[in-house]
Design a protein around this motif. Structure first.
Motif, PDB file in Angstrom:
ATOM      1  N   LEU A   4       0.802  -1.224   0.000  1.00 62.78           N
ATOM      2  CA  LEU A   4       0.000   0.000   0.000  1.00 62.78           C
ATOM      3  C   LEU A   4       0.830   1.268   0.000  1.00 62.78           C
ATOM      4  O   LEU A   4       0.323   2.336  -0.352  1.00 62.78           O
ATOM      5  CB  LEU A   4      -0.935   0.042   1.215  1.00 62.78           C
ATOM      6  N   GLY A   5       2.099   1.195   0.426  1.00 64.83           N
ATOM      7  CA  GLY A   5       2.892   2.412   0.489  1.00 64.83           C
ATOM      8  C   GLY A   5       4.331   2.129   0.864  1.00 64.83           C
ATOM      9  O   GLY A   5       4.736   0.989   1.089  1.00 64.83           O
ATOM     10  N   ARG A   6       5.095   3.229   0.928  1.00 62.61           N
ATOM     11  CA  ARG A   6       6.520   3.127   1.282  1.00 62.61           C
ATOM     12  C   ARG A   6       6.921   4.375   2.053  1.00 62.61           C
ATOM     13  O   ARG A   6       6.607   5.493   1.652  1.00 62.61           O
ATOM     14  CB  ARG A   6       7.355   3.029   0.007  1.00 62.61           C
ATOM     15  N   PHE A   7       7.594   4.156   3.185  1.00 62.98           N
ATOM     16  CA  PHE A   7       8.128   5.279   3.945  1.00 62.98           C
ATOM     17  C   PHE A   7       9.296   5.889   3.190  1.00 62.98           C
ATOM     18  O   PHE A   7      10.075   5.189   2.542  1.00 62.98           O
ATOM     19  CB  PHE A   7       8.628   4.835   5.329  1.00 62.98           C
ATOM     20  N   ALA A  24      -5.726   4.427  -4.159  1.00 65.09           N
ATOM     21  CA  ALA A  24      -6.424   5.314  -5.099  1.00 65.09           C
ATOM     22  C   ALA A  24      -6.573   6.711  -4.492  1.00 65.09           C
ATOM     23  O   ALA A  24      -6.318   7.713  -5.159  1.00 65.09           O
ATOM     24  CB  ALA A  24      -7.772   4.730  -5.478  1.00 65.09           C
ATOM     25  N   ASP A  25      -7.003   6.791  -3.254  1.00 68.10           N
ATOM     26  CA  ASP A  25      -7.036   8.048  -2.514  1.00 68.10           C
ATOM     27  C   ASP A  25      -5.856   7.984  -1.545  1.00 68.10           C
ATOM     28  O   ASP A  25      -5.899   7.216  -0.576  1.00 68.10           O
ATOM     29  CB  ASP A  25      -8.347   8.193  -1.751  1.00 68.10           C
ATOM     30  N   LEU A  27      -4.701   9.555   0.990  1.00 65.43           N
ATOM     31  CA  LEU A  27      -4.941   9.691   2.425  1.00 65.43           C
ATOM     32  C   LEU A  27      -5.632   8.479   3.032  1.00 65.43           C
ATOM     33  O   LEU A  27      -5.572   8.263   4.243  1.00 65.43           O
ATOM     34  CB  LEU A  27      -5.763  10.955   2.714  1.00 65.43           C
ATOM     35  N   SER A  28      -6.264   7.654   2.216  1.00 66.85           N
ATOM     36  CA  SER A  28      -6.984   6.490   2.757  1.00 66.85           C
ATOM     37  C   SER A  28      -6.042   5.403   3.262  1.00 66.85           C
ATOM     38  O   SER A  28      -6.486   4.472   3.925  1.00 66.85           O
ATOM     39  CB  SER A  28      -7.935   5.913   1.704  1.00 66.85           C
ATOM     40  N   ILE A  29      -4.756   5.532   3.017  1.00 64.11           N
ATOM     41  CA  ILE A  29      -3.806   4.519   3.488  1.00 64.11           C
ATOM     42  C   ILE A  29      -3.919   4.334   5.007  1.00 64.11           C
ATOM     43  O   ILE A  29      -3.717   3.229   5.516  1.00 64.11           O
ATOM     44  CB  ILE A  29      -2.358   4.848   3.071  1.00 64.11           C
ATOM     45  N   ALA A  30      -4.286   5.394   5.716  1.00 67.58           N
ATOM     46  CA  ALA A  30      -4.396   5.313   7.175  1.00 67.58           C
ATOM     47  C   ALA A  30      -5.677   4.616   7.624  1.00 67.58           C
ATOM     48  O   ALA A  30      -5.817   4.277   8.793  1.00 67.58           O
ATOM     49  CB  ALA A  30      -4.323   6.708   7.777  1.00 67.58           C
ATOM     50  N   SER A  31      -6.608   4.363   6.710  1.00 66.51           N
ATOM     51  CA  SER A  31      -7.900   3.794   7.101  1.00 66.51           C
ATOM     52  C   SER A  31      -7.944   2.268   7.025  1.00 66.51           C
ATOM     53  O   SER A  31      -8.965   1.677   7.358  1.00 66.51           O
ATOM     54  CB  SER A  31      -9.005   4.378   6.224  1.00 66.51           C
ATOM     55  N   TYR A  32      -6.858   1.634   6.608  1.00 65.56           N
ATOM     56  CA  TYR A  32      -6.866   0.178   6.458  1.00 65.56           C
ATOM     57  C   TYR A  32      -6.419  -0.545   7.719  1.00 65.56           C
ATOM     58  O   TYR A  32      -6.154  -1.742   7.685  1.00 65.56           O
ATOM     59  CB  TYR A  32      -6.003  -0.242   5.268  1.00 65.56           C
ATOM     60  N   GLY A  33      -6.325   0.177   8.813  1.00 65.44           N
ATOM     61  CA  GLY A  33      -5.910  -0.451  10.063  1.00 65.44           C
ATOM     62  C   GLY A  33      -4.406  -0.543  10.130  1.00 65.44           C
ATOM     63  O   GLY A  33      -3.696   0.138   9.390  1.00 65.44           O
ATOM     64  N   PRO A  34      -3.883  -1.390  10.994  1.00 63.32           N
ATOM     65  CA  PRO A  34      -2.430  -1.483  11.091  1.00 63.32           C
ATOM     66  C   PRO A  34      -1.839  -1.983   9.771  1.00 63.32           C
ATOM     67  O   PRO A  34      -2.447  -2.805   9.079  1.00 63.32           O
ATOM     68  CB  PRO A  34      -2.192  -2.495  12.202  1.00 63.32           C
ATOM     69  N   LEU A  35      -0.670  -1.463   9.448  1.00 69.19           N
ATOM     70  CA  LEU A  35       0.078  -1.900   8.278  1.00 69.19           C
ATOM     71  C   LEU A  35       1.276  -2.699   8.759  1.00 69.19           C
ATOM     72  O   LEU A  35       1.666  -2.602   9.927  1.00 69.19           O
ATOM     73  CB  LEU A  35       0.508  -0.695   7.446  1.00 69.19           C
ATOM     74  N   PHE A  36       1.861  -3.472   7.877  1.00 72.90           N
ATOM     75  CA  PHE A  36       2.937  -4.383   8.262  1.00 72.90           C
ATOM     76  C   PHE A  36       4.100  -4.294   7.286  1.00 72.90           C
ATOM     77  O   PHE A  36       3.934  -3.859   6.149  1.00 72.90           O
ATOM     78  CB  PHE A  36       2.404  -5.831   8.279  1.00 72.90           C
ATOM     79  N   ASP A  37       5.267  -4.758   7.744  1.00 77.18           N
ATOM     80  CA  ASP A  37       6.382  -4.912   6.815  1.00 77.18           C
ATOM     81  C   ASP A  37       6.097  -6.145   5.960  1.00 77.18           C
ATOM     82  O   ASP A  37       5.103  -6.839   6.153  1.00 77.18           O
ATOM     83  CB  ASP A  37       7.719  -5.010   7.558  1.00 77.18           C
ATOM     84  N   LYS A  38       6.967  -6.425   5.000  1.00 75.61           N
ATOM     85  CA  LYS A  38       6.717  -7.520   4.068  1.00 75.61           C
ATOM     86  C   LYS A  38       6.596  -8.874   4.759  1.00 75.61           C
ATOM     87  O   LYS A  38       5.812  -9.728   4.358  1.00 75.61           O
ATOM     88  CB  LYS A  38       7.818  -7.569   3.002  1.00 75.61           C
ATOM     89  N   ASP A  55       2.483  14.634  -4.572  1.00 83.12           N
ATOM     90  CA  ASP A  55       2.563  13.170  -4.557  1.00 83.12           C
ATOM     91  C   ASP A  55       3.070  12.563  -3.258  1.00 83.12           C
ATOM     92  O   ASP A  55       3.428  11.395  -3.232  1.00 83.12           O
ATOM     93  CB  ASP A  55       3.485  12.691  -5.695  1.00 83.12           C
ATOM     94  N   MET A  56       3.110  13.319  -2.200  1.00 84.93           N
ATOM     95  CA  MET A  56       3.713  12.806  -0.967  1.00 84.93           C
ATOM     96  C   MET A  56       2.823  13.138   0.222  1.00 84.93           C
ATOM     97  O   MET A  56       2.074  14.096   0.204  1.00 84.93           O
ATOM     98  CB  MET A  56       5.100  13.428  -0.780  1.00 84.93           C
TER      99      MET A  56
END
Length: 173
Positions: A4-7, A24-25, A27-38, A55-56
């Protein structure tokens, strides 16, 4: 797991970090709950996300309170479990759904198996492992070159572009 993204680089001294979102949006990256490394072992909660430029994004990550902590996350890719994402609409798919599909021509010639979709900055590239081994095949992932994506049928149809003839050196005058 779906990417979903990259720091990016740290932003300031209070632990904020730049974030490139592939949703797609953005800002919605924060709405998918916790994110994980690979690997799925490291867990990240985005406490706050705001746009920075075109773009950032800039994000605050729970538990990261200084620049050193943010530096540790630089270039880390962020994934979400497929189950936490909404189902794709008709005629849509997640790029991860292409992995493992058969790649064949319109005439039924097997080109190999889809390894994934890559992007090196000039657009998406479909990477295919030939059935006999060797170097992978790379095709632009456009509707003209990949006119059919049949997830249910387990295949993609590839119309390889015609090779461009390389011209020899100009004759001396």
């Amino acid at each position: 797991m779906v990417l979903l993204g990259r720091f990016g680089a740290p932003h300031g001294v209070r632990g904020e970090i730049r974030l490139q979102s592939f949703t797609a949006d953005p800002l919605s990256i924060a709405s998918y709950g916790p994110l994980f490394d690979k690997s799925g072992r490291q867990r990240f909660v985005l406490a706050n996300v705001r746009p920075q430029g075109k773009d950032m994004l800039v994000a605050r990550v729970e538990g990261v309170n200084d620049r050193n902590g943010a530096e540790q996350l630089s270039r880390l890719e962020l994934f979400a479990p497929r189950s936490s994402l909404p189902p794709p609409d008709e005629d849509e798919f997640y790029l991860v759904d292409l992995e493992g599909l058969r790649a064949e021509t319109g005439e039924g010639l097997l080109l190999g198996q889809v390894l994934g979709v890559r992007n090196f900055g000039a657009g998406d590239i479909l990477e295919i492992a030939p059935p006999v081994g060797g170097e992978t095949l790379l095709f632009p992932f456009t509707r003209a070159v990949v006119p059919v994506v049949d997830i249910a049928g387990g295949r993609v149809i590839v119309a390889p572009p015609e090779e461009i003839e390389e011209e020899g050196p100009e004759p001396a005058k």
